[in-house]
Design a protein around this motif. Sequence first.
Motif, PDB file in Angstrom:
ATOM      1  N   SER A 439      73.836  84.821  38.763  1.00 45.99           N
ATOM      2  CA  SER A 439      73.795  84.358  37.372  1.00 45.99           C
ATOM      3  C   SER A 439      72.922  83.127  37.186  1.00 45.99           C
ATOM      4  N   ALA A 440      72.174  82.732  38.218  1.00 46.24           N
ATOM      5  CA  ALA A 440      71.381  81.503  38.135  1.00 46.24           C
ATOM      6  C   ALA A 440      70.352  81.569  37.006  1.00 46.24           C
ATOM      7  N   MET A 441      69.714  82.727  36.816  1.00 46.20           N
ATOM      8  CA  MET A 441      68.704  82.828  35.771  1.00 46.20           C
ATOM      9  C   MET A 441      69.315  82.643  34.385  1.00 46.20           C
ATOM     10  N   LEU A 442      70.468  83.273  34.149  1.00 44.12           N
ATOM     11  CA  LEU A 442      71.133  83.108  32.853  1.00 44.12           C
ATOM     12  C   LEU A 442      71.582  81.663  32.643  1.00 44.12           C
ATOM     13  N   VAL A 443      72.085  81.049  33.695  1.00 44.45           N
ATOM     14  CA  VAL A 443      72.509  79.644  33.587  1.00 44.45           C
ATOM     15  C   VAL A 443      71.314  78.759  33.255  1.00 44.45           C
ATOM     16  N   GLU A 444      70.158  79.039  33.869  1.00 43.64           N
ATOM     17  CA  GLU A 444      68.973  78.239  33.589  1.00 43.64           C
ATOM     18  C   GLU A 444      68.528  78.403  32.136  1.00 43.64           C
ATOM     19  N   VAL A 445      68.607  79.633  31.618  1.00 41.55           N
ATOM     20  CA  VAL A 445      68.222  79.852  30.221  1.00 41.55           C
ATOM     21  C   VAL A 445      69.147  79.075  29.283  1.00 41.55           C
ATOM     22  N   VAL A 446      70.457  79.161  29.530  1.00 41.87           N
ATOM     23  CA  VAL A 446      71.407  78.437  28.685  1.00 41.87           C
ATOM     24  C   VAL A 446      71.194  76.929  28.811  1.00 41.87           C
ATOM     25  N   ARG A 447      70.927  76.473  30.022  1.00 44.84           N
ATOM     26  CA  ARG A 447      70.715  75.039  30.236  1.00 44.84           C
ATOM     27  C   ARG A 447      69.492  74.547  29.455  1.00 44.84           C
ATOM     28  N   LEU A 448      68.414  75.319  29.496  1.00 49.37           N
ATOM     29  CA  LEU A 448      67.215  74.926  28.756  1.00 49.37           C
ATOM     30  C   LEU A 448      67.460  74.950  27.249  1.00 49.37           C
ATOM     31  N   ARG A 449      68.233  75.924  26.799  1.00 51.78           N
ATOM     32  CA  ARG A 449      68.538  75.980  25.370  1.00 51.78           C
ATOM     33  C   ARG A 449      69.411  74.804  24.958  1.00 51.78           C
ATOM     34  N   LEU A 450      70.363  74.445  25.807  1.00 50.29           N
ATOM     35  CA  LEU A 450      71.179  73.270  25.507  1.00 50.29           C
ATOM     36  C   LEU A 450      70.331  72.003  25.499  1.00 50.29           C
ATOM     37  N   GLN A 451      69.411  71.911  26.455  1.00 51.47           N
ATOM     38  CA  GLN A 451      68.540  70.740  26.506  1.00 51.47           C
ATOM     39  C   GLN A 451      67.667  70.656  25.261  1.00 51.47           C
ATOM     40  N   LEU A 452      67.132  71.820  24.825  1.00 54.45           N
ATOM     41  CA  LEU A 452      66.287  71.835  23.633  1.00 54.45           C
ATOM     42  C   LEU A 452      67.082  71.494  22.379  1.00 54.45           C
ATOM     43  N   SER A 453      68.267  72.102  22.245  1.00 55.45           N
ATOM     44  CA  SER A 453      69.078  71.803  21.058  1.00 55.45           C
ATOM     45  C   SER A 453      69.527  70.349  21.055  1.00 55.45           C
ATOM     46  N   GLY A 454      69.837  69.811  22.241  1.00 54.07           N
ATOM     47  CA  GLY A 454      70.204  68.405  22.308  1.00 54.07           C
ATOM     48  C   GLY A 454      69.045  67.498  21.927  1.00 54.07           C
ATOM     49  N   ALA A 455      67.824  67.880  22.380  1.00 55.38           N
ATOM     50  CA  ALA A 455      66.660  67.077  22.013  1.00 55.38           C
ATOM     51  C   ALA A 455      66.406  67.132  20.507  1.00 55.38           C
ATOM     52  N   LEU A 456      66.590  68.328  19.921  1.00 56.77           N
ATOM     53  CA  LEU A 456      66.397  68.444  18.472  1.00 56.77           C
ATOM     54  C   LEU A 456      67.434  67.627  17.712  1.00 56.77           C
ATOM     55  N   ARG A 457      68.687  67.681  18.187  1.00 58.17           N
ATOM     56  CA  ARG A 457      69.718  66.869  17.541  1.00 58.17           C
ATOM     57  C   ARG A 457      69.410  65.384  17.668  1.00 58.17           C
ATOM     58  N   GLU A 458      68.907  65.002  18.817  1.00 58.87           N
ATOM     59  CA  GLU A 458      68.580  63.595  19.021  1.00 58.87           C
ATOM     60  C   GLU A 458      67.417  63.172  18.123  1.00 58.87           C
ATOM     61  N   VAL A 459      66.445  64.085  17.944  1.00 64.59           N
ATOM     62  CA  VAL A 459      65.324  63.769  17.048  1.00 64.59           C
ATOM     63  C   VAL A 459      65.822  63.590  15.622  1.00 64.59           C
ATOM     64  N   GLU A 460      66.706  64.501  15.194  1.00 65.01           N
ATOM     65  CA  GLU A 460      67.251  64.372  13.842  1.00 65.01           C
ATOM     66  C   GLU A 460      68.055  63.085  13.696  1.00 65.01           C
ATOM     67  N   ALA A 461      68.872  62.781  14.699  1.00 62.73           N
ATOM     68  CA  ALA A 461      69.659  61.549  14.634  1.00 62.73           C
ATOM     69  C   ALA A 461      68.754  60.323  14.663  1.00 62.73           C
ATOM     70  N   SER A 462      67.695  60.399  15.488  1.00 72.00           N
ATOM     71  CA  SER A 462      66.782  59.269  15.562  1.00 72.00           C
ATOM     72  C   SER A 462      66.068  59.052  14.229  1.00 72.00           C
ATOM     73  N   ARG A 463      65.684  60.149  13.605  1.00 69.35           N
ATOM     74  CA  ARG A 463      65.046  60.021  12.297  1.00 69.35           C
ATOM     75  C   ARG A 463      66.007  59.401  11.284  1.00 69.35           C
ATOM     76  N   ALA A 464      67.267  59.862  11.327  1.00 67.17           N
ATOM     77  CA  ALA A 464      68.254  59.295  10.399  1.00 67.17           C
ATOM     78  C   ALA A 464      68.453  57.811  10.665  1.00 67.17           C
ATOM     79  N   ARG A 465      68.480  57.444  11.940  1.00 67.57           N
ATOM     80  CA  ARG A 465      68.657  56.025  12.256  1.00 67.57           C
ATOM     81  C   ARG A 465      67.439  55.208  11.828  1.00 67.57           C
ATOM     82  N   LEU A 466      66.252  55.782  12.007  1.00 69.13           N
ATOM     83  CA  LEU A 466      65.055  55.071  11.577  1.00 69.13           C
ATOM     84  C   LEU A 466      65.054  54.861  10.066  1.00 69.13           C
ATOM     85  N   VAL A 467      65.501  55.884   9.313  1.00 66.83           N
ATOM     86  CA  VAL A 467      65.595  55.735   7.858  1.00 66.83           C
ATOM     87  C   VAL A 467      66.594  54.648   7.503  1.00 66.83           C
ATOM     88  N   GLN A 468      67.745  54.660   8.213  1.00 64.37           N
ATOM     89  CA  GLN A 468      68.753  53.638   7.948  1.00 64.37           C
ATOM     90  C   GLN A 468      68.230  52.251   8.287  1.00 64.37           C
TER      91      GLN A 468
END
Length: 661
Positions: A439-468
């Motif tokens: 299952s290593a390949m599936l775990v890697e895909v999920v891990r990359l998706r989590l990393q990408l979604s986390g980065a997107l959330r962080e970008v959105e949060a960072s933008r909100a903080r910059l606006v604030q």
Amino acid sequence: MRWPRRLAIVMSLLTGALIVAGMVVVARSPTTDDVAYFAGVVGVGAVATVVGLVVARRRPGNVVGPLLTWIGHLMVFLVTREVYWRVLDRQPRALPVVSDWVVAALRESGVWLLVAVGLLLLFFPDGRLPGRRWRWVPVALVVDAVAFQASAALDPTVYRAQSAEPVPVPFGTLPEGVLLVFGLITLLGLMALTVVCAASLVVKYRRADEVRRAQLKWLALAGLGLPATLIGCGVELVLVGRPAWFSLAALIAVLVGTPVATAIAMLRHDLYDVDRALAGAVTYGAVTAVLLGVYTAMSFAAGIVLGPKSTVAAAGATAACALALAPLRMRLQRRVDRRLYPLRQAALSAIDGLRERTHAGEAQPEELEEVLRSALRDPALRVGYLVPGVGGAIDAAGARTNPVGSVVPVTQGGVQIGLLLPGVGAASRELLRQVAAASAMLVEVVRLRLQLSGALREVEASRARLVQVGDHERRRLERDLHDGAQQRLVSLGMALRLAQRHIHDGAVDVDGLLDQSVAELGTAVAELRQIAHGLRPSTLDGGLGAALIALTQSVPMTVDLDVPDDQLPDAVATTAYYVASEALTNAVKHAEARRLGVWVVRSNGVVRVRISDDGRGGTTLRAGSGLAGLNDRVAALGGSLTVASPAGRGTVVEAVLPCGS
């Protein structure tokens, strides 16, 4: 001390004494065959005895331990008896002559080895019978063995060793037909009772829990060595025309492996995945048998056409076996796994199915946890993903997992990317390792998706903080201008208007009013400069190096400064200045440091700003702090900010800012 443990100790002492006696017997008339025969069988018997002692020590109330020591004792006894007869036959005066009744009574004493093995099967693994209805079996087995040995003792054709002279039977004789029928009945009874003892394992397996089933499988694995030995013997008959070294080695392996497998089953049934070992043994045994049949048939057919000693026939038969090996093994492996290793088959099939459905867009790789729970029959199983920048493992939803108990790592390319946290299912650790690898390949895909979604959330949060932050700064500037420079300028305008009105009538001290206005104007200019400095320090006009030198001059402690003379883009220089300013301010206020260091390095298209102190450490990049705001500012330029601050070992703040070469 319980009686099974005491019995095992007594049996072991008797075995040791018998080994010493056997060595004395062999030494009276040593031959190479006798020494090798005695040493080999004694070695096997010693293994069984030692294993029995270990089991009796760890399970003092279980009769399996003394049964194993009895098996070892019988092996040593039988080989000692045999070499005794051999030495006595070669040199009648080398040893005391045993009376005729002893010779007759011990003729078929090897039958007790069969009895010991039958009792081991009957009482394994918990030392109890399968049920009350089985109480007659051990009694019948012992009685039948006594009857069989008695029939052999009454046989008038008893011979001592290899001598051609008959030995008188001291017990009297019976008619030959009666002895033949009686001996045949008792022999068939022993065979039937042995089969019954083996069948008791099936009964126990159906009633057993997972632990008992694993123990029974270990014994079954050892039992597979007997047909494997027969297959090996058949291979040698086909290849060399007679049984050779392989058959002997396989037989020794079976004799040694049976007590060892019994001990593993009793003491460490989870030492290895017995299902995998059992399935592998059956698979390769079946492959060997089929290939042996193919080789024999091909050799026979080619021999008829090309001659019995044709090398072409042998090469053709070998090539046919080689071509059939890979597909045959794979097909047999799947069939055997379905029967003997259902968890492995179910888990690997489920992983393959999820991978195919994910590729077809019919499923999501995040379903891996539910798929494995169903396949491995473990509703508490968890799959954790190791995402960079996140401390610890998280699940597919981003929630943290708390590893409890054994953890199976999931790796890819030698790097751990996730982990499996088993619950209370039946899967062994070895099986979980295979599942993790599959299952290593599936775990890697999920891990990359989590990393990408986390980065997107962080970008959105960072933008909100910059606006604030921008809103906050605008309000601060508005307040500072309103309460400071604006009020002074309004007051200055009113004073000048007053001076204008009374400049000719002398009612107002115009000179004093003008002096006061000039002072107010100077104060307003100073306040405006201070506000402007907060937006962008004017010292940066001379470059980052000059600005940092001016900044460190106001620090009340030693500062090591290393800054290049390179001209940096304004945005990079400003961000680097604020990183250094915030880190130095924190060090002066909170670190209790004696020495600070500021280093700026430009290389490979990036600028590294590093500020360190020798203070008490313990600094964290927590939300709402000045460093958190700088983290957003650094991230807005595409850079990164890290804080290393172990307690008692100082703090290092490092910003990496992209900068064109």
